[in-house]
Design a protein around this motif. Structure first.
Motif: not given
Length: 86
Positions: A54-56
């Motif tokens: 996941e990336q934010r």
């Protein structure tokens, strides 16, 4: 990359065993099967060196980057150092 750093005399190089032990020591500080979040910027965003689930997008206020570090690693040579963000 490690050979370039050694030749430049600008940093300390860990052996593969030392790198692995450093990673293992860091991971031992976390609960098994828990998430580990990394803050990355620059080339790690578009060319990650590790797999991620996941990336934010985020911001850190009060910090900034600037072109102020002359290094041979990745952007230059010992004779013609490249300017990179720091």
């Amino acid at each position: 990359m490690q050979q370039t750093i050694i030749q430049s005399g600008t940093g300390v190089i860990l052996s593969e065993a030392q790198l692995e032990e450093s990673l293992n020591q860091t991971l031992r500080q976390h609960q098994p099967n828990s998430d580990i979040w990394l803050f990355v910027y620059g080339s790690l965003i578009w060319n990650p060196i590790l797999n991620f689930a996941e990336q934010r997008i985020g911001k850190i206020y009060g910090w900034h980057r600037r072109f102020c570090l002359w290094v041979p690693q990745g952007r230059g040579t010992p004779e013609n150092r490249g300017l990179v963000l720091y």
